[in-house]
Design an enzyme around this catalytic site. Structure first.
Site, PDB file in Angstrom:
ATOM      1  N   ASP A   1      -6.830  -1.558  -4.673  1.00  0.00           N
ATOM      2  CA  ASP A   1      -7.914  -1.111  -3.776  1.00  0.00           C
ATOM      3  C   ASP A   1      -8.679  -0.033  -4.464  1.00  0.00           C
ATOM      4  OD1 ASP A   1      -6.859  -2.817  -1.825  1.00  0.00           O
ATOM      5  OD2 ASP A   1      -5.616  -0.950  -0.881  1.00  0.00           O
TER       6      ASP A   1
ATOM      7  N   ASP B   1       1.024  -1.205  -0.020  1.00  0.00           N
ATOM      8  CA  ASP B   1       0.113   0.012  -0.244  1.00  0.00           C
ATOM      9  C   ASP B   1       0.705   1.323  -0.048  1.00  0.00           C
ATOM     10  OD1 ASP B   1      -2.345  -1.428   0.065  1.00  0.00           O
ATOM     11  OD2 ASP B   1      -2.464  -1.417   2.231  1.00  0.00           O
TER      12      ASP B   1
END
Length: 154
Positions: free
Chosen positions: A134, A118
């Site tokens: 995402d 991330d």
């Protein structure tokens, strides 16, 4: 060429395009961040985080379960689409391909790295760090919900 085959080809092309874009851009961003590239504004910054869980860091260290869940989700999505291909719109196929590419992107990282990489952090709100996969998952889900709601109101 039949409409059914055209829709299947469209699904495959869109899925592959979004998946390759996700994997390439994620790799590019992570490599640059780890080499010292920094970006920060009042809205968003780059902050590399290794996420061993799912959204909002739930199910931390549940790699195998999340891999199985992703494979089952992808299988269910593609099975449903192929079974109902004649009645599914091209818009829906487009957004399903974005959703599936997001799931596959996170699945790829869990298998290859053991975690999801991330790197986008919103600065104006307390929100977990997230990645391109995402974003694809959220766009796909939101768009499909809107398409379903619009179809029910007609």
């Amino acid at each position: 060429m039949s409409k059914k085959i055209s829709k299947i080809i469209y699904l495959i092309v869109c899925f592959v395009f979004f998946l390759i874009s996700d994997l390439y851009l994620s790799d590019l961003l992570v490599k640059n961040i780890t080499r010292g590239y920094a970006f920060s504004s009042n809205i968003i910054s780059l902050n590399y985080v290794k996420n061993t869980g799912a959204a909002f860091s739930i199910l931390n260290d549940s790699r195998e379960f999340l891999i199985i869940l992703s494979v089952v989700a992808l299988a269910a999505i593609f099975w449903y689409i192929l079974k109902h291909i004649k009645s599914i719109s091209m818009k829906a196929i487009f957004f399903v391909s974005i959703l599936a590419a997001g799931i596959a992107g996170n699945l790829h990282e869990r298998i290859i790295f053991g975690y999801v990489r991330d790197f986008f952090e919103l600065k104006f709100v307390d929100f977990p760090v997230f990645n391109i996969s995402d974003i694809f998952i959220n766009i796909g889900v939101l768009a499909l919900i809107i398409l379903i709601l619009l179809k029910k109101t007609r």
